[in-house]
Each structure stands twice: as structure tokens, then as C-alpha cells.
Design an enzyme around this catalytic site. Structure first.
Site, PDB file in Angstrom:
ATOM      1  N   THR A   9      78.633  74.735  18.087  1.00  0.00           N
ATOM      2  CA  THR A   9      77.769  74.843  16.854  1.00  0.00           C
ATOM      3  C   THR A   9      76.681  74.043  17.175  1.00  0.00           C
ATOM      4  O   THR A   9      76.583  73.016  16.041  1.00  0.00           O
ATOM      5  CB  THR A   9      78.555  75.083  15.632  1.00  0.00           C
ATOM      6  OG1 THR A   9      79.832  75.804  15.826  1.00  0.00           O
ATOM      7  CG2 THR A   9      77.815  75.457  14.430  1.00  0.00           C
ATOM      8  N   GLY A  10      75.946  74.254  18.062  1.00  0.00           N
ATOM      9  CA  GLY A  10      74.772  73.310  18.209  1.00  0.00           C
ATOM     10  C   GLY A  10      73.303  74.037  17.964  1.00  0.00           C
ATOM     11  O   GLY A  10      73.211  75.014  17.110  1.00  0.00           O
ATOM     12  N   GLY A  13      74.269  77.873  19.057  1.00  0.00           N
ATOM     13  CA  GLY A  13      75.333  78.459  18.282  1.00  0.00           C
ATOM     14  C   GLY A  13      75.224  78.204  16.694  1.00  0.00           C
ATOM     15  O   GLY A  13      75.571  79.142  15.989  1.00  0.00           O
ATOM     16  N   ASN A 103      72.082  78.336  29.682  1.00  0.00           N
ATOM     17  CA  ASN A 103      70.982  78.430  30.610  1.00  0.00           C
ATOM     18  C   ASN A 103      71.929  78.560  32.101  1.00  0.00           C
ATOM     19  O   ASN A 103      72.986  78.028  32.040  1.00  0.00           O
ATOM     20  CB  ASN A 103      70.231  77.449  30.581  1.00  0.00           C
ATOM     21  CG  ASN A 103      68.828  77.646  29.575  1.00  0.00           C
ATOM     22  OD1 ASN A 103      68.400  79.024  29.755  1.00  0.00           O
ATOM     23  ND2 ASN A 103      68.376  76.847  28.880  1.00  0.00           N
ATOM     24  N   LYS A 190      64.857  83.648  34.231  1.00  0.00           N
ATOM     25  CA  LYS A 190      64.939  82.625  33.169  1.00  0.00           C
ATOM     26  C   LYS A 190      64.732  81.268  34.223  1.00  0.00           C
ATOM     27  O   LYS A 190      64.266  80.248  33.645  1.00  0.00           O
ATOM     28  CB  LYS A 190      66.153  82.449  32.478  1.00  0.00           C
ATOM     29  CG  LYS A 190      66.242  81.500  31.220  1.00  0.00           C
ATOM     30  CD  LYS A 190      65.563  81.805  29.884  1.00  0.00           C
ATOM     31  CE  LYS A 190      65.212  81.108  28.808  1.00  0.00           C
ATOM     32  NZ  LYS A 190      66.519  79.836  28.651  1.00  0.00           N
ATOM     33  N   ASN A 194      63.067  77.442  33.703  1.00  0.00           N
ATOM     34  CA  ASN A 194      63.871  76.220  33.362  1.00  0.00           C
ATOM     35  C   ASN A 194      63.724  75.367  34.577  1.00  0.00           C
ATOM     36  O   ASN A 194      63.818  73.920  34.557  1.00  0.00           O
ATOM     37  CB  ASN A 194      64.934  76.781  33.214  1.00  0.00           C
ATOM     38  CG  ASN A 194      65.524  77.232  31.827  1.00  0.00           C
ATOM     39  OD1 ASN A 194      66.183  78.130  31.745  1.00  0.00           O
ATOM     40  ND2 ASN A 194      65.053  76.470  30.841  1.00  0.00           N
ATOM     41  N   ASN A 198      62.310  72.190  33.027  1.00  0.00           N
ATOM     42  CA  ASN A 198      63.354  71.172  32.548  1.00  0.00           C
ATOM     43  C   ASN A 198      63.653  70.209  33.599  1.00  0.00           C
ATOM     44  O   ASN A 198      63.627  68.973  33.295  1.00  0.00           O
ATOM     45  CB  ASN A 198      64.692  71.906  32.608  1.00  0.00           C
ATOM     46  CG  ASN A 198      64.855  72.933  31.320  1.00  0.00           C
ATOM     47  OD1 ASN A 198      63.809  73.652  31.217  1.00  0.00           O
ATOM     48  ND2 ASN A 198      65.962  73.023  30.765  1.00  0.00           N
ATOM     49  N   SER A 260      65.445  71.214  26.594  1.00  0.00           N
ATOM     50  CA  SER A 260      66.462  70.616  26.245  1.00  0.00           C
ATOM     51  C   SER A 260      66.985  69.731  27.283  1.00  0.00           C
ATOM     52  O   SER A 260      67.813  68.903  26.881  1.00  0.00           O
ATOM     53  CB  SER A 260      67.512  72.002  26.311  1.00  0.00           C
ATOM     54  OG  SER A 260      67.281  72.645  27.482  1.00  0.00           O
ATOM     55  N   GLU A 272      72.599  69.473  32.619  1.00  0.00           N
ATOM     56  CA  GLU A 272      72.887  70.510  32.999  1.00  0.00           C
ATOM     57  C   GLU A 272      72.430  71.020  34.426  1.00  0.00           C
ATOM     58  O   GLU A 272      71.864  72.077  34.687  1.00  0.00           O
ATOM     59  CB  GLU A 272      72.535  71.717  32.176  1.00  0.00           C
ATOM     60  CG  GLU A 272      73.207  71.839  30.773  1.00  0.00           C
ATOM     61  CD  GLU A 272      72.926  73.076  29.966  1.00  0.00           C
ATOM     62  OE1 GLU A 272      71.889  72.925  29.265  1.00  0.00           O
ATOM     63  OE2 GLU A 272      73.707  73.720  29.922  1.00  0.00           O
TER      64      GLU A 272
HETATM   65  N1  LIG Z   1      68.203  74.347  22.687  1.00  0.00           N
HETATM   66  C1  LIG Z   1      67.358  75.212  23.030  1.00  0.00           C
HETATM   67  O1  LIG Z   1      66.516  75.698  22.536  1.00  0.00           O
HETATM   68  C2  LIG Z   1      68.028  76.189  24.362  1.00  0.00           C
HETATM   69  C3  LIG Z   1      69.112  76.163  24.833  1.00  0.00           C
HETATM   70  N2  LIG Z   1      69.569  76.927  25.920  1.00  0.00           N
HETATM   71  C4  LIG Z   1      71.020  76.706  26.386  1.00  0.00           C
HETATM   72  O2  LIG Z   1      71.850  76.845  25.471  1.00  0.00           O
HETATM   73  C5  LIG Z   1      73.263  76.283  25.789  1.00  0.00           C
HETATM   74  C6  LIG Z   1      73.623  75.492  24.517  1.00  0.00           C
HETATM   75  O3  LIG Z   1      72.523  74.420  24.472  1.00  0.00           O
HETATM   76  P1  LIG Z   1      72.288  73.766  23.073  1.00  0.00           P
HETATM   77  O4  LIG Z   1      72.663  74.571  21.932  1.00  0.00           O
HETATM   78  O5  LIG Z   1      70.906  73.133  22.970  1.00  0.00           O
HETATM   79  O6  LIG Z   1      73.018  72.659  22.940  1.00  0.00           O
HETATM   80  P2  LIG Z   1      73.777  71.650  21.883  1.00  0.00           P
HETATM   81  O7  LIG Z   1      74.169  70.318  22.463  1.00  0.00           O
HETATM   82  O8  LIG Z   1      72.648  71.520  20.652  1.00  0.00           O
HETATM   83  O9  LIG Z   1      74.913  72.376  21.235  1.00  0.00           O
HETATM   84  C7  LIG Z   1      76.350  72.297  21.966  1.00  0.00           C
HETATM   85  C8  LIG Z   1      77.191  72.075  20.880  1.00  0.00           C
HETATM   86  O10 LIG Z   1      78.519  72.064  21.417  1.00  0.00           O
HETATM   87  C9  LIG Z   1      79.381  71.141  20.843  1.00  0.00           C
HETATM   88  N3  LIG Z   1      80.372  70.831  21.506  1.00  0.00           N
HETATM   89  C10 LIG Z   1      80.782  69.976  22.417  1.00  0.00           C
HETATM   90  N4  LIG Z   1      81.994  69.938  22.973  1.00  0.00           N
HETATM   91  C11 LIG Z   1      82.523  70.924  22.141  1.00  0.00           C
HETATM   92  C12 LIG Z   1      84.003  71.049  22.068  1.00  0.00           C
HETATM   93  N5  LIG Z   1      84.959  70.511  22.752  1.00  0.00           N
HETATM   94  N6  LIG Z   1      84.412  71.983  21.067  1.00  0.00           N
HETATM   95  C13 LIG Z   1      83.372  72.580  20.263  1.00  0.00           C
HETATM   96  N7  LIG Z   1      81.983  72.326  20.332  1.00  0.00           N
HETATM   97  C14 LIG Z   1      81.637  71.351  21.095  1.00  0.00           C
HETATM   98  C15 LIG Z   1      78.438  70.136  20.700  1.00  0.00           C
HETATM   99  O11 LIG Z   1      78.675  69.214  19.425  1.00  0.00           O
HETATM  100  P3  LIG Z   1      78.673  67.348  19.617  1.00  0.00           P
HETATM  101  O12 LIG Z   1      77.391  67.491  19.922  1.00  0.00           O
HETATM  102  O13 LIG Z   1      79.427  67.272  18.403  1.00  0.00           O
HETATM  103  O14 LIG Z   1      79.461  66.998  20.995  1.00  0.00           O
HETATM  104  C16 LIG Z   1      77.200  70.822  20.281  1.00  0.00           C
HETATM  105  O15 LIG Z   1      77.112  70.863  18.729  1.00  0.00           O
HETATM  106  C17 LIG Z   1      73.000  75.179  26.976  1.00  0.00           C
HETATM  107  O16 LIG Z   1      73.149  76.055  28.138  1.00  0.00           O
HETATM  108  C18 LIG Z   1      71.201  75.247  27.062  1.00  0.00           C
HETATM  109  O17 LIG Z   1      70.607  75.015  28.123  1.00  0.00           O
HETATM  110  C19 LIG Z   1      68.995  77.869  26.295  1.00  0.00           C
HETATM  111  C20 LIG Z   1      67.565  78.159  25.616  1.00  0.00           C
HETATM  112  C21 LIG Z   1      67.082  77.454  24.669  1.00  0.00           C
HETATM  113  C1  LIG Z   2      62.385  78.444  27.760  1.00  0.00           C
HETATM  114  C2  LIG Z   2      63.112  77.662  26.721  1.00  0.00           C
HETATM  115  C3  LIG Z   2      62.039  76.360  26.772  1.00  0.00           C
HETATM  116  C4  LIG Z   2      63.349  78.132  25.628  1.00  0.00           C
HETATM  117  O1  LIG Z   2      63.982  79.319  26.019  1.00  0.00           O
HETATM  118  C5  LIG Z   2      64.218  76.991  27.447  1.00  0.00           C
HETATM  119  O2  LIG Z   2      65.075  77.827  27.904  1.00  0.00           O
HETATM  120  C6  LIG Z   2      64.799  75.564  27.399  1.00  0.00           C
HETATM  121  O3  LIG Z   2      64.504  74.809  26.550  1.00  0.00           O
HETATM  122  O4  LIG Z   2      66.019  75.533  27.600  1.00  0.00           O
END
Ligand SMILES: NC(=O)C1=CN([C@@H]2O[C@H](COP(=O)(O)OP(=O)(O)OC[C@H]3O[C@@H](n4cnc5c(N)ncnc54)[C@H](OP(=O)(O)O)[C@@H]3O)[C@@H](O)[C@H]2O)C=CC1
Ligand SMILES: CC(C)(CO)C(=O)C(=O)O
Length: 320
Positions: A9-10, A13, A103, A190, A194, A198, A260, A272
Site C-alpha cells: 500500500t504505497g 497501491g 514496472n 513502458k 523507464n 530511471n 521512482s 529495481e
Molecule cells: N511511484 C510511481 O509513480 C510509479 C511506480 N511504478 C512501479 O510500481 C511499483 C510499486 O512502486 P511504488 O508504489 O512507487 O513503491 P512504494 O515503495 O511506494 O510502495 C510499495 C509498498 O510496498 C510495501 N511493502 C514492502 N514490503 C511489504 C510486505 N512484506 N508486505 C506488504 N507491503 C510491503 C512498502 O511498505 P514499507 O515502505 O513500509 O516497506 C510500500 O508501502 C514499482 O514496480 C514501481 O516501479 C510504476 C509507475 C509509476
Molecule cells: C513514466 C513514469 C515516470 C510515470 O509512469 C514511471 O514509470 C516511473 O516513475 O517509474
């Protein structure tokens, strides 16, 4: 009504899960360090589409305490995918769908190994979102998701009725979403963004606007994009010149953005790089295609990632 399990839930999520709950869907959130806070105080979403708060959500710290759900949404960083064999089996029913919102390349195949009898769908998220504090998500820009069904070896698959139903749920939650019939093409597309941004944002310590403002790095970005095009071509997926120019134009008009991967690097977190660099390089090599620029960027990132890992281990030893 479909039930949703949000694994992680980041930034993604927290944002998409909160939107689904606000639309009335039954959503269950798996958390890590934020569990106590979110259980007590819910989720706060600060979004360009409008802020909102969910004072109460179904929060869990262990997957085995969650109900099995119709759709299990993987929103962990790919650096945590080693946890999936323990997390996933307790969250699925016989006809559950696993939706991967990460990603990179390869996670759907990994999940198909763990749950060979379940449907796996990949989702490419064009969103800029950050988790700025426990349970507090800052949605900066965009938000669209492109969906594609996974089939063995990433062969193209038609849009399934379940994909259409999941898309309807996300649209009801005011999320732009478009199912497509070729997940592998969508994943290579994508990576056109990235891999250069990235990777270079970390190696050169630069935000996207600075990478684009300098003629040397903007040329390097385009060269890296063309290597991704070469890799996709080895799988008969066409990345057009027009698409590459769209990605360059998309970035030129973006607000100055710390990717990210750069956010993770600055926070001393694991990068990643396997999913976004290692696996794509291996996919290309499997088809006899070498990608020298991406390969060098990957080696530089591995050097930086290892140095960060050593600092993390040393600081853990110092605290003992
Ligand atoms: N952020 C963005 O704008 C974008 C992200 N993405 C992709 O989306 C994916 C997720 O990224 P993002 O949401 O940014 O990452 P975050 O780090 O914000 O979220 C991931 C979450 O997972 C949690 N987590 C870690 N370990 C566990 C566990 N054992 N059980 C439950 N939860 C856990 C973390 O909690 P804690 O921090 O407490 O460990 C964190 O809140 C990645 O692959 C990223 O590349 C793709 C496009 C854009
Ligand atoms: C393309 C972008 C910036 C937003 O989707 C991304 O994928 C990231 O930050 O990982």
C-alpha cells in the site's frame, strides 16, 4: 461486486486502492511498516484530481489474515517479489485474477510459476505518485493504466471478459484504463521510458528536465530508447519512431521529475534494476541481441546498488 487485495500500500497501491474503495468496492490493504498507522488513521490521498481521505480501511500486516479476493493487485517494488510465493497462495480463490502493476519485465511469468492455474494480467501505470508519509500518498501527475493478459512466453492474448470487468471497476473509480491485446509490447513501450530516465537519473544524479535540457544526455536518452526498440523488434514488437518522439515530448512537458528509481536511490533503498534492466537485457540476449548502452548503464547501477547495500549492512551492524 469484486473484492480487491492490495499487496503493498504505497505510491501505487495506496492511490489506486483508495480510489477503488472510494468507488464502493471491497478493498483489503496489505501493509508493512505503515500498518499500525493506517489501521488507526486510514489513508490520505493528495491528488491533482482532488484530495480525499479514507478514515477507515481494511488494513492487514499479514497476508494470512486477509480474505481471499477476486483480484489480487501486486503493488510491491519488484525488489520484494521474493515474498510473493508466501503472500499469494493465501490471497487467491480458484478463479482469482492477479493484476501486476509493477514496472519492468518478467513478474507475470514469475507469478504464473507460483500460481500456474490462475489468470495473470499486467498493468502499465503511467502515473507520478509518491508515498510521502505512512498512509499519505501524493499523486502528482497522470494516472492511466494499460492492461494486458499474460500468456506463456508473453504471447499476445485477446482481451478477456475478466479484464473488461476489472477495467470497468477502475473506470468507476475514476481511473483511466485501457485493455490491450499485447502485454509484451506494452511492457517494452513502458521500458522505452523507464530504462533511460530511471537509469540516467540515478547515475547522473539528475531530474528528467535536466536530462532533457542537456544536448549530450538528451541524445543519450534517445540512443537508449532505440536500444529498447531493437530488443522489442527481436520479439516482433514494433516500437515506432513516432512513439519514441512521443515519449521524448511527454518528458519535455513533464514537471521536473525525480524518477521512482532516483527516489529509492536517494533514500538508500534497493533499486529495481533486475526487473527494469537485467531481465530486459536477458530477453534481448535470448534472441541474440546485444544492447551495449543499456548493458553499461546496468553495470553502473549494479555498482551503485551494491555500494548502497554495503552502507545499509554497515549501518545495521553499527546499530547492534
Ligand atoms: N511511484 C510511481 O509513480 C510509479 C511506480 N511504478 C512501479 O510500481 C511499483 C510499486 O512502486 P511504488 O508504489 O512507487 O513503491 P512504494 O515503495 O511506494 O510502495 C510499495 C509498498 O510496498 C510495501 N511493502 C514492502 N514490503 C511489504 C510486505 N512484506 N508486505 C506488504 N507491503 C510491503 C512498502 O511498505 P514499507 O515502505 O513500509 O516497506 C510500500 O508501502 C514499482 O514496480 C514501481 O516501479 C510504476 C509507475 C509509476
Ligand atoms: C513514466 C513514469 C515516470 C510515470 O509512469 C514511471 O514509470 C516511473 O516513475 O517509474
Amino acid at each position: 461486486m469484486r473484492t480487491y487485495a492490495i499487496v503493498g500500500t504505497g505510491a501505487l497501491g495506496g492511490f489506486y486502492g483508495a480510489k477503488l474503495q472510494r468507488a464502493g468496492l471491497d478493498v483489503h490493504f496489505l501493509l508493512n511498516s505503515d500498518y499500525q498507522h493506517v489501521k488507526q488513521s486510514g489513508l490520505v490521498i493528495e491528488s491533482i484530481d482532488g484530495d480525499f481521505t479514507l478514515p477507515s480501511v481494511n488494513a492487514y500486516d499479514r497476508a494470512e489474515r486477509m480474505p481471499a479476493c477476486d483480484v489480487v493487485v501486486i503493488c510491491l517494488k519488484t525488489t520484494h517479489n521474493r515474498l510473493l510465493p508466501n503472500i499469494l497462495p493465501t490471497l487467491v480463490k480458484p478463479n482469482s485474477v492477479i493484476l501486476v502493476l509493477q514496472n519492468g519485465l518478467g513478474t507475470e511469468a514469475e507469478i504464473a510459476q507460483i500460481l500456474p492455474h490462475h489468470s495473470v494480467v499486467g498493468g502499465l501505470c503511467f502515473i507520478c505518485s509518491n508515498k510521502v508519509a505512512p498512509g499519505r500518498i501524493h499523486h502528482l501527475d497522470y494516472g492511466e493504466i494499460k492492461l494486458g493478459a499474460y500468456a506463456d512466453g508473453y504471447q499476445a492474448m485477446p482481451i478477456t471478459p475478466m479484464m473488461a470487468e476489472i477495467a470497468a471497476d477502475f473506470r468507476a473509480a475514476d481511473v483511466a484504463i485501457s485493455p490491450c491485446a499485447d502485454l509484451l509490447l506494452a511492457r517494452w513501450q513502458k521500458l522505452v521510458w523507464n530504462i533511460p530516465y530511471n537509469g540516467l537519473s540515478v547515475v547522473l544524479d539528475a531530474t528528467t528536465d535536466r536530462l532533457m535540457a542537456d544536448p549530450h544526455t538528451s541524445a543519450l536518452v534517445a540512443q537508449l530508447m532505440h536500444e529498447v526498440k531493437l530488443a522489442a523488434g527481436a520479439y516482433d514488437r514494433d516500437i515506432s519512431e513516432e512513439f519514441i518522439h512521443q515519449m521524448l515530448a511527454y518528458t519535455l512537458k513533464m514537471t521536473p521529475y525525480r524518477t521512482s528509481m532516483k527516489i529509492d536511490y536517494d533514500a538508500g533503498k534497493p533499486l529495481e534494476i533486475a526487473a527494469m534492466f537485467g531481465t530486459p537485457l536477458q530477453f534481448a540476449r535470448d534472441r541474440g541481441v546485444e544492447l551495449p548502452l543499456i548493458g553499461m548503464l546496468y553495470q553502473q547501477l549494479q555498482f551503485l546498488n551494491a555500494a548502497t547495500e554495503r552502507r545499509r549492512e554497515n549501518s545495521t551492524v553499527d546499530r547492534v
